[in-house]
Design a protein around this motif. Sequence first.
Motif, PDB file in Angstrom:
ATOM      1  N   MET A   1     -16.705  43.829 -22.547  1.00 43.39           N
ATOM      2  CA  MET A   1     -15.566  44.967 -21.987  1.00 43.39           C
ATOM      3  C   MET A   1     -14.655  44.222 -21.038  1.00 43.39           C
ATOM      4  N   GLU A   2     -13.376  44.177 -21.252  1.00 42.35           N
ATOM      5  CA  GLU A   2     -12.565  43.360 -20.586  1.00 42.35           C
ATOM      6  C   GLU A   2     -11.804  44.166 -19.395  1.00 42.35           C
ATOM      7  N   ASN A   3     -11.865  45.454 -19.402  1.00 46.18           N
ATOM      8  CA  ASN A   3     -11.338  46.280 -18.232  1.00 46.18           C
ATOM      9  C   ASN A   3     -12.243  47.830 -18.098  1.00 46.18           C
ATOM     10  N   ILE A   4     -12.440  47.688 -16.796  1.00 42.68           N
ATOM     11  CA  ILE A   4     -12.915  49.178 -16.274  1.00 42.68           C
ATOM     12  C   ILE A   4     -12.192  49.941 -15.427  1.00 42.68           C
ATOM     13  N   ILE A   5     -12.038  51.207 -15.733  1.00 46.43           N
ATOM     14  CA  ILE A   5     -11.119  51.992 -14.739  1.00 46.43           C
ATOM     15  C   ILE A   5     -11.943  52.851 -13.930  1.00 46.43           C
ATOM     16  N   ALA A   6     -11.682  52.730 -12.608  1.00 46.40           N
ATOM     17  CA  ALA A   6     -12.179  53.655 -11.564  1.00 46.40           C
ATOM     18  C   ALA A   6     -11.111  54.713 -11.152  1.00 46.40           C
ATOM     19  N   ALA A   7     -11.422  55.982 -11.502  1.00 44.88           N
ATOM     20  CA  ALA A   7     -10.364  57.004 -11.085  1.00 44.88           C
ATOM     21  C   ALA A   7     -11.109  57.550  -9.762  1.00 44.88           C
ATOM     22  N   LEU A   8      -9.919  57.349  -8.846  1.00 42.23           N
ATOM     23  CA  LEU A   8     -10.224  57.690  -7.452  1.00 42.23           C
ATOM     24  C   LEU A   8      -9.468  58.965  -6.803  1.00 42.23           C
ATOM     25  N   VAL A  35      -7.622  53.545  -9.962  1.00 40.90           N
ATOM     26  CA  VAL A  35      -6.385  54.345 -10.277  1.00 40.90           C
ATOM     27  C   VAL A  35      -6.536  55.750  -9.477  1.00 40.90           C
ATOM     28  N   HIS A  36      -5.399  55.992  -8.984  1.00 40.39           N
ATOM     29  CA  HIS A  36      -5.187  57.296  -8.140  1.00 40.39           C
ATOM     30  C   HIS A  36      -4.036  58.071  -8.666  1.00 40.39           C
ATOM     31  N   VAL A  37      -4.147  59.373  -9.068  1.00 44.30           N
ATOM     32  CA  VAL A  37      -3.252  60.030  -9.848  1.00 44.30           C
ATOM     33  C   VAL A  37      -2.705  61.340  -8.612  1.00 44.30           C
ATOM     34  N   VAL A  38      -1.285  61.113  -8.326  1.00 42.47           N
ATOM     35  CA  VAL A  38      -0.696  62.194  -7.810  1.00 42.47           C
ATOM     36  C   VAL A  38      -0.267  63.501  -8.768  1.00 42.47           C
ATOM     37  N   ALA A  39      -0.734  64.350  -8.593  1.00 43.44           N
ATOM     38  CA  ALA A  39      -0.264  65.494  -9.422  1.00 43.44           C
ATOM     39  C   ALA A  39       0.997  66.427  -8.684  1.00 43.44           C
ATOM     40  N   PRO A  40       1.836  66.503  -9.598  1.00 39.18           N
ATOM     41  CA  PRO A  40       3.174  67.268  -9.036  1.00 39.18           C
ATOM     42  C   PRO A  40       2.394  68.609  -8.608  1.00 39.18           C
ATOM     43  N   MET A  41       3.103  69.345  -7.183  1.00 38.48           N
ATOM     44  CA  MET A  41       2.390  70.594  -6.748  1.00 38.48           C
ATOM     45  C   MET A  41       3.207  71.824  -7.015  1.00 38.48           C
ATOM     46  N   GLU A 101      -6.451  64.175 -15.372  1.00 33.46           N
ATOM     47  CA  GLU A 101      -7.184  63.875 -16.645  1.00 33.46           C
ATOM     48  C   GLU A 101      -6.307  63.208 -17.577  1.00 33.46           C
ATOM     49  N   ASP A 102      -5.257  63.701 -17.899  1.00 32.30           N
ATOM     50  CA  ASP A 102      -4.357  63.270 -18.708  1.00 32.30           C
ATOM     51  C   ASP A 102      -4.089  61.635 -18.324  1.00 32.30           C
ATOM     52  N   GLU A 103      -3.313  61.580 -17.017  1.00 29.91           N
ATOM     53  CA  GLU A 103      -3.159  60.052 -16.610  1.00 29.91           C
ATOM     54  C   GLU A 103      -4.313  59.206 -16.824  1.00 29.91           C
ATOM     55  N   VAL A 104      -5.542  59.401 -16.450  1.00 24.59           N
ATOM     56  CA  VAL A 104      -6.484  58.565 -16.275  1.00 24.59           C
ATOM     57  C   VAL A 104      -6.947  58.097 -17.690  1.00 24.59           C
ATOM     58  N   ILE A 105      -7.081  59.152 -18.747  1.00 22.24           N
ATOM     59  CA  ILE A 105      -7.233  58.968 -20.295  1.00 22.24           C
ATOM     60  C   ILE A 105      -6.112  57.940 -20.741  1.00 22.24           C
ATOM     61  N   ASN A 106      -5.014  58.398 -20.422  1.00 24.69           N
ATOM     62  CA  ASN A 106      -3.852  57.470 -21.207  1.00 24.69           C
ATOM     63  C   ASN A 106      -3.763  56.294 -20.633  1.00 24.69           C
ATOM     64  N   TYR A 107      -4.033  55.898 -19.264  1.00 22.43           N
ATOM     65  CA  TYR A 107      -4.039  54.748 -18.532  1.00 22.43           C
ATOM     66  C   TYR A 107      -5.284  53.700 -18.991  1.00 22.43           C
ATOM     67  N   ALA A 108      -6.393  54.383 -19.455  1.00 27.43           N
ATOM     68  CA  ALA A 108      -7.761  53.880 -20.064  1.00 27.43           C
ATOM     69  C   ALA A 108      -7.416  53.267 -21.546  1.00 27.43           C
ATOM     70  N   ARG A 109      -6.819  54.166 -22.069  1.00 30.86           N
ATOM     71  CA  ARG A 109      -6.153  53.810 -23.383  1.00 30.86           C
ATOM     72  C   ARG A 109      -5.203  52.505 -23.554  1.00 30.86           C
ATOM     73  N   GLU A 110      -4.286  52.657 -22.501  1.00 33.32           N
ATOM     74  CA  GLU A 110      -3.375  51.383 -22.468  1.00 33.32           C
ATOM     75  C   GLU A 110      -4.137  50.074 -22.017  1.00 33.32           C
ATOM     76  N   GLN A 111      -5.041  50.196 -21.243  1.00 32.60           N
ATOM     77  CA  GLN A 111      -5.601  49.054 -20.886  1.00 32.60           C
ATOM     78  C   GLN A 111      -6.663  48.577 -21.856  1.00 32.60           C
TER      79      GLN A 111
END
Length: 155
Positions: A1-8, A35-41, A101-111
Amino acid sequence: MENIIAALDLQDQTELVVEKAMEMAEKFGSKLHLVHVVAPMGNYVATNIVDPLSGMETAVLPNELDLIEVHKNTAQERLDKIISGLPAGMVKAEVLIGAVEDEVINYAREQKAGMIVVGSHHRSGFARLLAGETSVRILHEAQIPILVIPTIENK
């Protein structure tokens, strides 16, 4: 497993999630991505509100892009502080903007990640309904293993 994502979420129990994610990365010889995601408010508009009786400015509502940039910079500072205590070269940090959710999943796929590590706040009842439990939504969408770290929400 080359990459692990920690969504914080960068709240109280972040260190516990990072610790467990780092443990997994070391076991598998993986690079860890924090990874941290800033959601538009919402749709804030730069506005000066003036009291017509006194002619005094009573409030300034910042532009949403300015708020997002402030949140992004603050998150990056926190991630940099976390990384400073971890093995050099083994950890990367990213602040993303969008739906969590979208950003974490997309980032995980990209990596081409082999695992996503997330924390769970153990909300119950109405609070869970309102919060939607991000870890559960990621679990339903991701096509890779998810490690959910139970955290205790401070009251």
